[in-house]
Scaffold this motif. Structure first.
Motif, PDB file in Angstrom:
ATOM      1  N   SER A  58       0.839  -1.197   0.000  1.00  0.00           N
ATOM      2  CA  SER A  58       0.000   0.000   0.000  1.00  0.00           C
ATOM      3  C   SER A  58       0.876   1.250   0.000  1.00  0.00           C
ATOM      4  CB  SER A  58      -0.947  -0.010   1.200  1.00  0.00           C
ATOM      5  OG  SER A  58      -1.959  -0.996   1.041  1.00  0.00           O
ATOM      6  N   VAL A  59       0.249   2.411  -0.138  1.00  0.00           N
ATOM      7  CA  VAL A  59       1.010   3.650  -0.302  1.00  0.00           C
ATOM      8  C   VAL A  59       0.464   4.747   0.601  1.00  0.00           C
ATOM      9  CG1 VAL A  59       1.711   3.165  -2.676  1.00  0.00           C
ATOM     10  CG2 VAL A  59      -0.463   4.335  -2.248  1.00  0.00           C
ATOM     11  N   THR A  60       1.261   5.795   0.767  1.00  0.00           N
ATOM     12  CA  THR A  60       0.860   6.940   1.574  1.00  0.00           C
ATOM     13  C   THR A  60       0.979   8.231   0.767  1.00  0.00           C
ATOM     14  OG1 THR A  60       3.024   7.580   2.447  1.00  0.00           O
ATOM     15  CG2 THR A  60       1.899   5.769   3.560  1.00  0.00           C
ATOM     16  N   ILE A  61       0.233   9.215   1.208  1.00  0.00           N
ATOM     17  CA  ILE A  61       0.441  10.601   0.771  1.00  0.00           C
ATOM     18  C   ILE A  61       0.680  11.406   2.036  1.00  0.00           C
ATOM     19  CG2 ILE A  61      -0.667  12.665  -0.161  1.00  0.00           C
ATOM     20  CD1 ILE A  61      -2.041  10.902  -2.188  1.00  0.00           C
ATOM     21  N   GLY A 335       2.555   0.858   9.122  1.00  0.00           N
ATOM     22  CA  GLY A 335       1.686   1.962   8.722  1.00  0.00           C
ATOM     23  C   GLY A 335       2.408   3.054   7.961  1.00  0.00           C
ATOM     24  N   GLU A 336       3.735   3.024   8.000  1.00  0.00           N
ATOM     25  CA  GLU A 336       4.549   3.976   7.231  1.00  0.00           C
ATOM     26  C   GLU A 336       5.961   3.401   7.175  1.00  0.00           C
ATOM     27  OE1 GLU A 336       4.576   8.240   8.367  1.00  0.00           O
ATOM     28  OE2 GLU A 336       6.758   8.095   8.174  1.00  0.00           O
ATOM     29  N   THR A 337       6.546   3.364   5.989  1.00  0.00           N
ATOM     30  CA  THR A 337       7.886   2.802   5.891  1.00  0.00           C
ATOM     31  C   THR A 337       8.564   3.197   4.594  1.00  0.00           C
ATOM     32  OG1 THR A 337       9.167   0.761   6.165  1.00  0.00           O
ATOM     33  CG2 THR A 337       7.215   0.633   4.769  1.00  0.00           C
ATOM     34  N   SER A 338       9.878   3.273   4.644  1.00  0.00           N
ATOM     35  CA  SER A 338      10.688   3.478   3.453  1.00  0.00           C
ATOM     36  C   SER A 338      12.130   3.132   3.817  1.00  0.00           C
ATOM     37  CB  SER A 338      10.563   4.906   2.933  1.00  0.00           C
ATOM     38  OG  SER A 338      11.122   5.011   1.639  1.00  0.00           O
ATOM     39  N   SER A 339      13.065   3.610   3.033  1.00  0.00           N
ATOM     40  CA  SER A 339      14.465   3.266   3.249  1.00  0.00           C
ATOM     41  C   SER A 339      15.079   4.063   4.401  1.00  0.00           C
ATOM     42  CB  SER A 339      15.257   3.504   1.971  1.00  0.00           C
ATOM     43  OG  SER A 339      15.044   4.835   1.480  1.00  0.00           O
ATOM     44  N   ALA A 340      15.026   5.396   4.307  1.00  0.00           N
ATOM     45  CA  ALA A 340      15.728   6.259   5.256  1.00  0.00           C
ATOM     46  C   ALA A 340      14.780   7.294   5.845  1.00  0.00           C
ATOM     47  CB  ALA A 340      16.893   6.970   4.560  1.00  0.00           C
ATOM     48  N   TYR A 341      14.856   7.480   7.166  1.00  0.00           N
ATOM     49  CA  TYR A 341      14.019   8.500   7.797  1.00  0.00           C
ATOM     50  C   TYR A 341      14.644   9.879   7.606  1.00  0.00           C
ATOM     51  CZ  TYR A 341      17.191   7.954  11.864  1.00  0.00           C
ATOM     52  OH  TYR A 341      18.276   7.881  12.703  1.00  0.00           O
ATOM     53  N   GLY A 342      13.880  10.900   7.991  1.00  0.00           N
ATOM     54  CA  GLY A 342      14.338  12.272   7.769  1.00  0.00           C
ATOM     55  C   GLY A 342      14.065  12.734   6.346  1.00  0.00           C
ATOM     56  N   GLY A 343      13.039  12.163   5.715  1.00  0.00           N
ATOM     57  CA  GLY A 343      12.695  12.551   4.349  1.00  0.00           C
ATOM     58  C   GLY A 343      13.408  11.754   3.276  1.00  0.00           C
ATOM     59  N   GLY A 344      14.180  10.726   3.692  1.00  0.00           N
ATOM     60  CA  GLY A 344      14.909   9.927   2.720  1.00  0.00           C
ATOM     61  C   GLY A 344      16.327  10.431   2.525  1.00  0.00           C
ATOM     62  N   GLN A 376       5.993   4.975   2.152  1.00  0.00           N
ATOM     63  CA  GLN A 376       6.135   6.423   2.220  1.00  0.00           C
ATOM     64  C   GLN A 376       7.095   6.840   1.096  1.00  0.00           C
ATOM     65  OE1 GLN A 376       4.623   8.495   4.210  1.00  0.00           O
ATOM     66  NE2 GLN A 376       5.896  10.257   4.673  1.00  0.00           N
ATOM     67  N   VAL A 377       6.698   7.526   0.071  1.00  0.00           N
ATOM     68  CA  VAL A 377       5.425   8.169  -0.128  1.00  0.00           C
ATOM     69  C   VAL A 377       5.111   8.071  -1.627  1.00  0.00           C
ATOM     70  CG1 VAL A 377       6.555  10.393  -0.420  1.00  0.00           C
ATOM     71  CG2 VAL A 377       4.223  10.391   0.293  1.00  0.00           C
ATOM     72  N   LEU A 378       3.836   8.056  -1.999  1.00  0.00           N
ATOM     73  CA  LEU A 378       3.478   7.985  -3.412  1.00  0.00           C
ATOM     74  C   LEU A 378       3.886   9.255  -4.147  1.00  0.00           C
ATOM     75  CD1 LEU A 378       2.028   6.601  -5.802  1.00  0.00           C
ATOM     76  CD2 LEU A 378      -0.092   7.657  -4.996  1.00  0.00           C
ATOM     77  N   VAL A 379       3.409  10.379  -3.655  1.00  0.00           N
ATOM     78  CA  VAL A 379       3.764  11.668  -4.239  1.00  0.00           C
ATOM     79  C   VAL A 379       3.835  12.679  -3.107  1.00  0.00           C
ATOM     80  CG1 VAL A 379       1.347  12.215  -4.742  1.00  0.00           C
ATOM     81  CG2 VAL A 379       3.147  13.413  -5.977  1.00  0.00           C
ATOM     82  N   GLY A 380       4.819  13.564  -3.145  1.00  0.00           N
ATOM     83  CA  GLY A 380       4.944  14.546  -2.078  1.00  0.00           C
ATOM     84  C   GLY A 380       6.389  14.882  -1.802  1.00  0.00           C
ATOM     85  N   SER A 381       6.639  15.458  -0.622  1.00  0.00           N
ATOM     86  CA  SER A 381       7.986  15.935  -0.296  1.00  0.00           C
ATOM     87  C   SER A 381       8.894  14.784   0.102  1.00  0.00           C
ATOM     88  CB  SER A 381       7.913  16.955   0.843  1.00  0.00           C
ATOM     89  OG  SER A 381       7.396  16.344   2.007  1.00  0.00           O
ATOM     90  N   LEU A 386       7.649   7.704  -4.861  1.00  0.00           N
ATOM     91  CA  LEU A 386       7.558   6.804  -6.020  1.00  0.00           C
ATOM     92  C   LEU A 386       7.472   7.575  -7.331  1.00  0.00           C
ATOM     93  CD1 LEU A 386       5.082   4.075  -4.688  1.00  0.00           C
ATOM     94  CD2 LEU A 386       7.590   4.007  -4.727  1.00  0.00           C
ATOM     95  N   LEU A 387       6.935   8.808  -7.272  1.00  0.00           N
ATOM     96  CA  LEU A 387       6.835   9.668  -8.446  1.00  0.00           C
ATOM     97  C   LEU A 387       7.693  10.905  -8.209  1.00  0.00           C
ATOM     98  CD1 LEU A 387       2.969   9.529  -9.114  1.00  0.00           C
ATOM     99  CD2 LEU A 387       4.738   7.875  -9.746  1.00  0.00           C
ATOM    100  N   ASP A 388       8.460  11.313  -9.207  1.00  0.00           N
ATOM    101  CA  ASP A 388       9.380  12.439  -9.015  1.00  0.00           C
ATOM    102  C   ASP A 388       8.666  13.783  -9.118  1.00  0.00           C
ATOM    103  OD1 ASP A 388       9.018  13.033 -11.719  1.00  0.00           O
ATOM    104  OD2 ASP A 388      10.977  12.245 -12.333  1.00  0.00           O
ATOM    105  N   GLU A 389       9.443  14.864  -9.103  1.00  0.00           N
ATOM    106  CA  GLU A 389       8.866  16.205  -9.109  1.00  0.00           C
ATOM    107  C   GLU A 389       8.108  16.519 -10.394  1.00  0.00           C
ATOM    108  OE1 GLU A 389      13.191  16.110 -10.221  1.00  0.00           O
ATOM    109  OE2 GLU A 389      12.016  15.486  -8.479  1.00  0.00           O
TER     110      GLU A 389
END
Length: 533
Positions: A58-61, A335-344, A376-381, A386-389
């Motif tokens: 699943s994904v987050t915004i 409920g929220e996960t990715s590679s690196a915290y602090g925005g990646g 964390q996160v589909l689209v956003g900061s 998963l999607l770039d700027e």
């Protein structure tokens, strides 16, 4: 050249491999010294080890997208909707740090009776999208500065945010989870539910199908806002929210998930334990967050380190022990996960190398007993999107899409015997194949090679006698934002058209060869596995 590249993925007994003129792997016509065998697989296809939720990936915004409400309109982009729809079924979590600084302030203007979620053709004009993307670059810098200073502004959002989220989730086939502000509190440090009641009443009036959360990482409330909430009180707050949902009627049977604590460390497990003692009956699943490394001081080597990948096991087991002791029947989600915290990690979390952490988390998480994993996160900061700027898909998007299409919810047991010292850097997981893509009885082997050189896997007769399809993801550089599937660059054909993600048929063989630094799916078509019938 692609045909030769793919033939080399099956290691024939009388041939080796060599590097072709374009850098791909090709068959060597002359016998060479065989590579060491890295792994021997012994799968059990007789029974399912466990089943995950069909919306496992699943994904987050992140709620930061609504810090300036106009940016929520990006969810109406035709490109975003095309890419997102391809990831359904999925939960869509709207939350994060800024959810606990958000307050619903309805405009109460006269509205059409038609549900905005029913109008999936109302897409964002190209000119508006272009301007929003330009402005978003500047907005991200503002958000980054706030994160660094840990001074978060209070945010007001209106019906616009709620309507756009509902439209996006319903049109893309997502189940929306809305994160409520847990830092709205009384003088007695009890959750003030009045703003949530206003929001719930509005959503009910629009007949929006939604699920709910309350608070994001309560272990960091004191650091973010100078407010400390213990697990016991948090559980009582969740009971209050469940009462509101039941009283509304429309949300009586909606999902409620929490407490979204950070991964186990110090008092975080105490918060989880206290929450479960008072509030476990309120939630439908227990949620926690996981990241491997600090995005500000990590390295490319960390993303390929099997010891770092294995930390997910210890963290998950610690959470599971706590939940099984206090509320043994509750599903457990990331409920929220990715590679690196602090925005990646800039230049890493949004590149090909991040796929090793992501694919291993999906394979290992399902095996360990997690039911849902929210990316964390589909689209956003941040740098882990998963999607770039430009709203174009990054490597982890393509990896997620392949996982969705190829991997079913049934986890199979597979014993692994080491064939060499490099085996720790070859990681494999086995599932029944997705029945929407393949006939029942087929199985999908998830594999990755963290070595620079090719690695070989031995499979038993039950698999080696089957024809198979290979899906091999590679990149010219580990820190590249592009990825190739079976030697072909993956990119959208146009805003509403995805490329063909077809695998390549390979003949039966008892040896699989994985190219160096590759992410792989092998679908065994003719197995007729009892567990998958």
């Amino acid at each position: 050249m692609n045909f030769l590249l793919l033939l080399s993925l099956i290691s024939l007994r009388t041939h080796g491999t060599r590097t072709g003129p374009d850098g791909g792997w090709a068959l060597d016509p002359d016998p060479v010294q065989e590579l060491d065998l890295d792994l021997v697989l012994e799968p059990d296809l007789s029974a399912v080890l466990r089943r995950v939720d069909p919306r496992f990936l699943s994904v987050t915004i992140d709620a930061s997208l609504a810090a300036e409400e106009s940016f929520m309109a990006l969810l109406s982009s035709s490109k975003v909707r095309t890419l997102s729809s391809a990831l359904s079924p999925s939960f869509l979590r709207f939350g994060g740090t800024r959810q606990d600084f958000m307050k619903f302030k309805p405009q109460r203007r006269k509205r059409n009776s038609k549900n905005p979620g029913e109008s999936c053709q109302q897409l964002l004009p190209w000119v508006v999208e272009k301007q929003l993307k330009m402005n978003w670059t500047l907005q991200q810098q503002i958000l980054i500065k706030e994160d660094l200073k840990r001074k978060f502004k209070k945010i007001s959002f209106t019906e616009v945010t709620v309507d756009l989220l509902n439209s996006f989730s319903s049109c893309c086939g997502f189940n929306l989870i809305f994160g409520l502000n847990a830092l709205l509190r009384t003088s007695e440090n009890v959750w003030n539910s009045s703003n949530a009641e206003t929001l719930i009443k509005y959503c009910q009036s629009r007949r929006y199908r939604m699920n709910w959360e309350l608070g994001n990482e309560p272990n960091s409330f004191e650091k973010k806002a100078g407010i400390r909430v213990d697990g016991h009180q948090l559980g009582l707050d969740f009971l209050r929210l469940r009462e509101l949902m039941s009283r509304s009627g429309f949300y009586r049977d909606a999902g409620l998930f929490g407490p979204d604590v950070g991964q186990p460390r110090d008092h975080r497990t105490d918060i989880l334990g206290g929450f479960l003692q008072t509030g476990a009956e309120a939630v439908d699943a227990v949620t926690w967050h996981h990241y491997y490394v600090n995005g500000r001081d990590t390295s490319l080597e960390d993303f390929l380190d099997p010891e770092i990948l294995d930390t997910l096991t210890s963290k998950t087991n610690e959470v599971m022990e706590k939940v099984k002791l206090l509320s043994p029947t509750k599903p457990i989600w990331l409920g929220e996960t990715s590679s690196a915290y602090g925005g990646g990690a800039v230049g890493l979390s949004d590149t090909f190398v991040a796929g090793f952490m992501w694919l291993d988390k999906l394979g290992l998480g399902a095996t360990l007993g997690l039911d849902v994993v929210m990316r964390q996160v589909l689209v956003g900061s941040g740098s882990y999107h998963l999607l770039d700027e430009n709203l174009d898909p990054l490597p982890d998007y393509w990896l997620s899409l392949l996982y969705k299409r190829l991997v079913g919810p049934e986890v199979l047991k597979v014993r692994k015997r080491s064939g060499s010292a490099r085996s720790k850097r070859v990681r494999t997981y086995l599932h029944c194949s997705n029945e929407k893509s393949y006939s029942r009885g087929s199985v999908t082997l998830i594999s990755m090679n963290l070595n620079q050189n090719p690695s070989r896997i031995s499979v038993p007769l039950v698999l080696s006698s089957s024809s198979l399809e290979a899906f091999i993801l590679q990149s010219d550089r580990l820190d590249s934002r592009s990825v190739k599937l079976n030697g072909r660059l993956l990119q959208m054909l146009e805003d509403e058209t995805l490329p063909d993600l077809r695998g390549t048929r390979l003949p039966p063989s008892d040896l699989l060869q994985l190219p160096g630094f590759s992410l792989n799916f092998f679908v065994f078509l003719d197995v007729q596995a009892a567990a998958c019938l």
